[in-house]
Structure formats: C-alpha cells, structure tokens
Write a protein that holds these residues in place. Sequence first.
Motif, PDB file in Angstrom:
ATOM      1  N   LEU A  60      11.631 158.719 -47.865  1.00 48.59           N
ATOM      2  CA  LEU A  60      10.548 159.665 -47.532  1.00 48.59           C
ATOM      3  C   LEU A  60       9.234 159.232 -48.185  1.00 48.59           C
ATOM      4  O   LEU A  60       8.162 159.291 -47.581  1.00 48.59           O
ATOM      5  N   ILE A  61       9.328 158.745 -49.415  1.00 49.50           N
ATOM      6  CA  ILE A  61       8.133 158.273 -50.123  1.00 49.50           C
ATOM      7  C   ILE A  61       7.594 157.017 -49.442  1.00 49.50           C
ATOM      8  O   ILE A  61       6.388 156.904 -49.163  1.00 49.50           O
ATOM      9  N   ALA A  62       8.481 156.091 -49.113  1.00 44.26           N
ATOM     10  CA  ALA A  62       8.041 154.843 -48.458  1.00 44.26           C
ATOM     11  C   ALA A  62       7.385 155.137 -47.108  1.00 44.26           C
ATOM     12  O   ALA A  62       6.325 154.582 -46.773  1.00 44.26           O
ATOM     13  N   ALA A  72      -4.349 150.816 -51.376  1.00 47.91           N
ATOM     14  CA  ALA A  72      -3.503 150.922 -52.570  1.00 47.91           C
ATOM     15  C   ALA A  72      -2.885 152.323 -52.566  1.00 47.91           C
ATOM     16  O   ALA A  72      -3.452 153.253 -51.958  1.00 47.91           O
ATOM     17  N   ILE A  73      -1.751 152.453 -53.246  1.00 52.23           N
ATOM     18  CA  ILE A  73      -1.055 153.741 -53.310  1.00 52.23           C
ATOM     19  C   ILE A  73      -0.909 154.143 -54.770  1.00 52.23           C
ATOM     20  O   ILE A  73      -0.520 153.318 -55.619  1.00 52.23           O
ATOM     21  N   MET A 132       8.608 158.984 -60.339  1.00 54.22           N
ATOM     22  CA  MET A 132       8.623 157.877 -59.365  1.00 54.22           C
ATOM     23  C   MET A 132       8.440 156.524 -60.051  1.00 54.22           C
ATOM     24  O   MET A 132       8.401 155.490 -59.395  1.00 54.22           O
ATOM     25  N   ALA A 133       8.330 156.527 -61.387  1.00 55.69           N
ATOM     26  CA  ALA A 133       7.957 155.305 -62.118  1.00 55.69           C
ATOM     27  C   ALA A 133       8.914 154.148 -61.857  1.00 55.69           C
ATOM     28  O   ALA A 133       8.532 152.981 -61.936  1.00 55.69           O
ATOM     29  N   ASP A 134      10.164 154.434 -61.516  1.00 56.85           N
ATOM     30  CA  ASP A 134      11.139 153.350 -61.294  1.00 56.85           C
ATOM     31  C   ASP A 134      11.124 152.820 -59.869  1.00 56.85           C
ATOM     32  O   ASP A 134      11.909 151.933 -59.527  1.00 56.85           O
ATOM     33  N   LEU A 135      10.235 153.359 -59.032  1.00 55.00           N
ATOM     34  CA  LEU A 135      10.208 152.945 -57.610  1.00 55.00           C
ATOM     35  C   LEU A 135       9.093 151.950 -57.318  1.00 55.00           C
ATOM     36  O   LEU A 135       9.016 151.405 -56.207  1.00 55.00           O
ATOM     37  N   THR A 136       8.247 151.699 -58.281  1.00 59.46           N
ATOM     38  CA  THR A 136       6.997 150.976 -58.040  1.00 59.46           C
ATOM     39  C   THR A 136       7.200 149.593 -57.431  1.00 59.46           C
ATOM     40  O   THR A 136       6.644 149.277 -56.377  1.00 59.46           O
ATOM     41  N   ALA A 137       8.012 148.771 -58.080  1.00 63.82           N
ATOM     42  CA  ALA A 137       8.164 147.378 -57.619  1.00 63.82           C
ATOM     43  C   ALA A 137       8.788 147.330 -56.227  1.00 63.82           C
ATOM     44  O   ALA A 137       8.346 146.578 -55.353  1.00 63.82           O
ATOM     45  N   ARG A 138       9.808 148.173 -55.995  1.00 65.30           N
ATOM     46  CA  ARG A 138      10.490 148.179 -54.685  1.00 65.30           C
ATOM     47  C   ARG A 138       9.533 148.605 -53.582  1.00 65.30           C
ATOM     48  O   ARG A 138       9.453 147.982 -52.518  1.00 65.30           O
ATOM     49  N   LEU A 139       8.745 149.653 -53.868  1.00 69.05           N
ATOM     50  CA  LEU A 139       7.783 150.142 -52.864  1.00 69.05           C
ATOM     51  C   LEU A 139       6.727 149.077 -52.580  1.00 69.05           C
ATOM     52  O   LEU A 139       6.387 148.796 -51.432  1.00 69.05           O
ATOM     53  N   GLN A 140       6.206 148.470 -53.643  1.00 70.14           N
ATOM     54  CA  GLN A 140       5.130 147.487 -53.475  1.00 70.14           C
ATOM     55  C   GLN A 140       5.610 146.309 -52.624  1.00 70.14           C
ATOM     56  O   GLN A 140       4.904 145.843 -51.728  1.00 70.14           O
ATOM     57  N   GLU A 196       7.913 146.407 -50.433  1.00 63.35           N
ATOM     58  CA  GLU A 196       8.236 146.846 -49.067  1.00 63.35           C
ATOM     59  C   GLU A 196       6.997 147.165 -48.233  1.00 63.35           C
ATOM     60  O   GLU A 196       6.933 146.858 -47.044  1.00 63.35           O
ATOM     61  N   ILE A 197       5.960 147.758 -48.868  1.00 64.34           N
ATOM     62  CA  ILE A 197       4.827 148.214 -48.037  1.00 64.34           C
ATOM     63  C   ILE A 197       3.645 147.241 -48.066  1.00 64.34           C
ATOM     64  O   ILE A 197       2.717 147.385 -47.283  1.00 64.34           O
ATOM     65  N   GLY A 198       3.665 146.318 -49.020  1.00 62.71           N
ATOM     66  CA  GLY A 198       2.684 145.233 -48.960  1.00 62.71           C
ATOM     67  C   GLY A 198       1.285 145.540 -49.462  1.00 62.71           C
ATOM     68  O   GLY A 198       0.344 144.800 -49.204  1.00 62.71           O
ATOM     69  N   VAL A 199       1.117 146.670 -50.163  1.00 59.49           N
ATOM     70  CA  VAL A 199      -0.166 146.920 -50.846  1.00 59.49           C
ATOM     71  C   VAL A 199       0.153 147.266 -52.303  1.00 59.49           C
ATOM     72  O   VAL A 199       1.280 147.664 -52.623  1.00 59.49           O
ATOM     73  N   PRO A 200      -0.824 147.160 -53.185  1.00 61.23           N
ATOM     74  CA  PRO A 200      -0.552 147.529 -54.574  1.00 61.23           C
ATOM     75  C   PRO A 200      -0.127 148.986 -54.705  1.00 61.23           C
ATOM     76  O   PRO A 200      -0.680 149.881 -54.064  1.00 61.23           O
ATOM     77  N   VAL A 201       0.931 149.195 -55.500  1.00 62.07           N
ATOM     78  CA  VAL A 201       1.426 150.545 -55.781  1.00 62.07           C
ATOM     79  C   VAL A 201       1.273 150.777 -57.279  1.00 62.07           C
ATOM     80  O   VAL A 201       1.756 149.959 -58.078  1.00 62.07           O
ATOM     81  N   ILE A 202       0.561 151.820 -57.637  1.00 59.44           N
ATOM     82  CA  ILE A 202       0.245 152.059 -59.049  1.00 59.44           C
ATOM     83  C   ILE A 202       0.985 153.290 -59.564  1.00 59.44           C
ATOM     84  O   ILE A 202       0.878 154.384 -58.997  1.00 59.44           O
ATOM     85  N   ASP A 203       1.752 153.065 -60.611  1.00 58.25           N
ATOM     86  CA  ASP A 203       2.446 154.174 -61.289  1.00 58.25           C
ATOM     87  C   ASP A 203       1.662 154.514 -62.552  1.00 58.25           C
ATOM     88  O   ASP A 203       1.268 153.611 -63.307  1.00 58.25           O
ATOM     89  N   GLY A 204       1.444 155.781 -62.799  1.00 55.18           N
ATOM     90  CA  GLY A 204       0.612 156.197 -63.924  1.00 55.18           C
ATOM     91  C   GLY A 204       1.248 156.008 -65.284  1.00 55.18           C
ATOM     92  O   GLY A 204       0.523 155.852 -66.278  1.00 55.18           O
ATOM     93  N   VAL A 205       2.589 155.990 -65.362  1.00 50.27           N
ATOM     94  CA  VAL A 205       3.234 155.817 -66.671  1.00 50.27           C
ATOM     95  C   VAL A 205       2.888 154.446 -67.238  1.00 50.27           C
ATOM     96  O   VAL A 205       2.372 154.321 -68.358  1.00 50.27           O
ATOM     97  N   THR A 206       3.107 153.412 -66.430  1.00 49.82           N
ATOM     98  CA  THR A 206       2.846 152.053 -66.923  1.00 49.82           C
ATOM     99  C   THR A 206       1.362 151.823 -67.117  1.00 49.82           C
ATOM    100  O   THR A 206       0.945 151.208 -68.108  1.00 49.82           O
ATOM    101  N   ALA A 207       0.542 152.372 -66.211  1.00 52.42           N
ATOM    102  CA  ALA A 207      -0.906 152.202 -66.369  1.00 52.42           C
ATOM    103  C   ALA A 207      -1.383 152.877 -67.655  1.00 52.42           C
ATOM    104  O   ALA A 207      -2.154 152.300 -68.435  1.00 52.42           O
ATOM    105  N   ALA A 208      -0.876 154.073 -67.908  1.00 53.49           N
ATOM    106  CA  ALA A 208      -1.309 154.804 -69.107  1.00 53.49           C
ATOM    107  C   ALA A 208      -0.890 154.083 -70.387  1.00 53.49           C
ATOM    108  O   ALA A 208      -1.668 154.008 -71.348  1.00 53.49           O
ATOM    109  N   VAL A 209       0.301 153.518 -70.404  1.00 51.36           N
ATOM    110  CA  VAL A 209       0.754 152.789 -71.606  1.00 51.36           C
ATOM    111  C   VAL A 209      -0.204 151.634 -71.910  1.00 51.36           C
ATOM    112  O   VAL A 209      -0.642 151.453 -73.050  1.00 51.36           O
ATOM    113  N   LYS A 210      -0.573 150.899 -70.881  1.00 52.52           N
ATOM    114  CA  LYS A 210      -1.477 149.750 -71.107  1.00 52.52           C
ATOM    115  C   LYS A 210      -2.875 150.211 -71.489  1.00 52.52           C
ATOM    116  O   LYS A 210      -3.544 149.562 -72.310  1.00 52.52           O
ATOM    117  N   PHE A 211      -3.326 151.319 -70.946  1.00 52.97           N
ATOM    118  CA  PHE A 211      -4.645 151.825 -71.351  1.00 52.97           C
ATOM    119  C   PHE A 211      -4.620 152.275 -72.803  1.00 52.97           C
ATOM    120  O   PHE A 211      -5.558 152.004 -73.569  1.00 52.97           O
TER     121      PHE A 211
END
Length: 247
Positions: A161-163, A177-178, A185-193, A195-210
């Motif tokens: 449904l998300i994809a 981008a999505i 949804m943090a564990d779905l990022t790589a699989r979605l990206q 499959e759908i062919g655009v960058p998919v950004i999860d906020g957990v990983t982005a926030a950790v790096k920020f």
Amino acid sequence: MARILVINPNTTASMTATIAEAARSVASPATEIVARNPEDGPVSIESHYDEAISAAAMLQEIRRGEAEGFDGFVIACFGDPGLLAAREMATGPVIGIAEAAMHAASFIATKFSVVTTLSRTCVIAEHLVRNYGVEHFCAGIRACDVPVLALEDESSGAYQLIADECRRAIAEDGANAIVLGCGGMADLTARLQAEIGVPVIDGVTAAVKFVESLVGLGLRTSKHGDLAFPGPKTYSGAFSQYAPSQH
Ligand code: 5HY
C-alpha cells in the motif's frame, strides 16, 4: 563520541526496536545510539489527542536523558510532538523526524511528497510543512490508510500500500523524492527506494545524522530566550511529577 537518545513517543517496543536498528545503521562508529519509548501513553500516535498525550511522557524521557548527559535527541514520531518543549528541556540539539526528513528532501529534490499512515494525520504534516518553511518543495501529502501498528505486521499488506502510494505521488504530484511519514516505516526505506526509483527519505536516519552534525559542530540548543529551561513551578495533582526543576 556522541551519545544520542532516540525516543519513540508511542509505547510499542517492537517499533522502538525497528527505529533503533535504522538509527544504528547510519550512526558513525563514534556515536552511541540509545533508543527508548515511554511506558505510559498511546501504543500508536494517530490523532492530535494521541500526540498531545504522548508528548508529556516523551518530555519525561528527554528530562531523564538530559540528566544522563546525552549529547542530542531525536523525537521519532512524524508529528514531531512536543519538539519546542523538548528543546526547552535539553542542552543538546533535539531534532524531529519530520523536520529532518523534509529538510533532507529539500537538499536533494525540488519536489517531495509525504506518504504517511492515516488520512486524518495528513493535516499534521501540512502544518509542519508550513512551520518548517518547505511549502514550495512539498508536492503533496498522501496517506495509504494503514494503521501505524499494521507496519509491525508483515501480513498486513502495508508495504504494498505504501509502495503504491509512492508511485501515485511520483505520477500525480510530480514528486521526485518521497518522505516517509512514520517512524515505523524506517525499515522500508532501501526496499522502497530500489523499487520506485526516486530517493526515499526516512526521518529517523536523517535526524540521527543531523544531530551528529550539530554535535560535531559544537552546536547546542540556545538557552537564550524562549528555549531556556522552563522556570521552577508547582504542578498540581497527578502532574506534579512533570513540574520543571531548578536549573
Ligand atoms: C509515528 N505515529 O511516526 C506517527 C506516524 C503518524 O505512532 N509514530 C506513530 O501516522 O503520524
């Protein structure tokens, strides 16, 4: 060495574990990630009311983390509940996953769409888009009408449904981008990206790096003005435990 406390404000420990795994997957070797959720509060956050109630318990975790000397904090719920109050209670940087994901998306795309869980929470993301000043980047805010806890159930069909909603965002919103609209949804990022062919950004990983970056820059939450520690005050009844202490 940075010690980052990642707080899942809902009380579902399995989702906290999913969030922790995502956070650790991007953290630098010099960073220690600790992930926690409150014992008290909603098992999932799917309304304004859930957010308001979860914020109080989340703030107690910030307070505890501050006392334990954490260098920075992540609020791992897409509504960024209690973000400014958390910044009042913390010395280090506090980043919400929605603000992290939205800003990260704005650095790599001109148009992003948010794909979140229930339709009724879309307005929360709309408010955050305006609060964070990224309106002209946001092409759309979509819900796949998957309850938050369905993300924890492989048999729920949530992934598909998300994809599908991500594909509609690309085709109909013109999104390039999505932004994933839920900490769960943090564990779905790589699989979605993939499959759908655009960058998919999860906020957990982005926030950790920020947070890592801000700590590395020596930047902490400003205690001049409105984000100064709240002054000591009596809180009555059951809320007496939440009373701000002397700093
Ligand atoms: C979250 N709820 O990230 C939000 C997602 C949402 O329990 N964790 C939750 O749908 O607002």
